[in-house]
Design a protein around this motif. Structure first.
Motif, PDB file in Angstrom:
ATOM      1  N   ASN A 100      -5.070   4.584   8.877  1.00  0.00           N
ATOM      2  CA  ASN A 100      -4.376   4.571   7.599  1.00  0.00           C
ATOM      3  C   ASN A 100      -2.902   4.763   7.921  1.00  0.00           C
ATOM      4  N   SER A 101      -2.068   3.897   7.434  1.00  0.00           N
ATOM      5  CA  SER A 101      -0.661   3.892   7.848  1.00  0.00           C
ATOM      6  C   SER A 101       0.172   4.986   7.197  1.00  0.00           C
ATOM      7  N   THR A 102      -0.474   5.965   6.560  1.00  0.00           N
ATOM      8  CA  THR A 102       0.304   7.123   6.092  1.00  0.00           C
ATOM      9  C   THR A 102       0.650   8.030   7.268  1.00  0.00           C
ATOM     10  N   VAL A 124       4.294   4.693  10.427  1.00  0.00           N
ATOM     11  CA  VAL A 124       3.999   4.878   9.010  1.00  0.00           C
ATOM     12  C   VAL A 124       4.553   3.685   8.229  1.00  0.00           C
ATOM     13  N   GLY A 126       3.358   3.038   4.637  1.00  0.00           N
ATOM     14  CA  GLY A 126       2.804   3.083   3.286  1.00  0.00           C
ATOM     15  C   GLY A 126       1.343   3.498   3.335  1.00  0.00           C
ATOM     16  N   ASP A 127       0.666   3.337   2.241  1.00  0.00           N
ATOM     17  CA  ASP A 127      -0.727   3.770   2.155  1.00  0.00           C
ATOM     18  C   ASP A 127      -1.657   2.566   2.229  1.00  0.00           C
TER      19      ASP A 127
END
Length: 174
Positions: A100-102, A124, A126-127
């Protein structure tokens, strides 16, 4: 007449002995070729398995890919996450990761646990889910190891769909 029969018998015995020697040599050659083919059959493929998010950890860790799909010659150890070269040769390795790119995802392909061969870093963004892949060919000696590490303070994800994978195979012996 008797001398001719003895001569013919001696020639037959010599020919028979030579033929048996050639047959034995051919059988040994076939066994040797089978052994060489078997030695060249080194391949593994595994995923992290249905583990969800792994990490983050304070330091880099070796990932143990426990969902093993193939592992000829047992060269990959799913408990330690380490591949050990059984023969000297040129090997091809590939890996993929999902997170997850958070948070950041950092993957390091390590040789002999102290040499970072190639790396992948996803920042990172976003979501959303992000993937990363990389591959390389390496010359390995017998006993050399290759593993995939998760960089410190990063994470990775896997589930039943096998998004995060590690695989390798011997291309040819040297």
């Amino acid at each position: 007449m008797l001398a001719g029969m003895i001569s013919l018998s001696v020639c037959y015995m010599n020919t028979k002995g030579a033929l048996e020697t050639k047959v034995a040599a051919l059988e040994n050659y076939n066994i040797d070729q089978d052994n060489k083919r078997t030695a060249c059959q080194v391949v593994f493929a595994a995923s992290l398995g249905n583990r969800g998010q792994v990490g983050p950890f304070n330091t880099s860790i070796t990932l143990d890919f426990q969902d093993v799909l193939v592992n000829t010659r047992g060269a990959y150890n799913s408990t330690t996450g380490i591949f050990t070269a059984p023969v000297r040769g040129v090997y091809f390795f590939m890996y993929s990761g999902l997170s997850n790119s958070t948070g950041n995802m950092g993957l390091l392909l390590m040789k002999n646990n102290n040499y970072n061969v190639i790396a992948t870093l996803q920042h990172v963004a976003g979501d959303r889910m992000e993937t990363a892949t990389n591959s390389i060919s390496l010359i390995l000696d017998v006993g050399d190891t290759v593993s995939l590490q998760l960089s410190g303070n990063t994470w990775i994800f896997d589930n039943l769909f096998r998004f995060t994978t590690f695989m390798g195979q011997l291309l040819f012996p040297l």
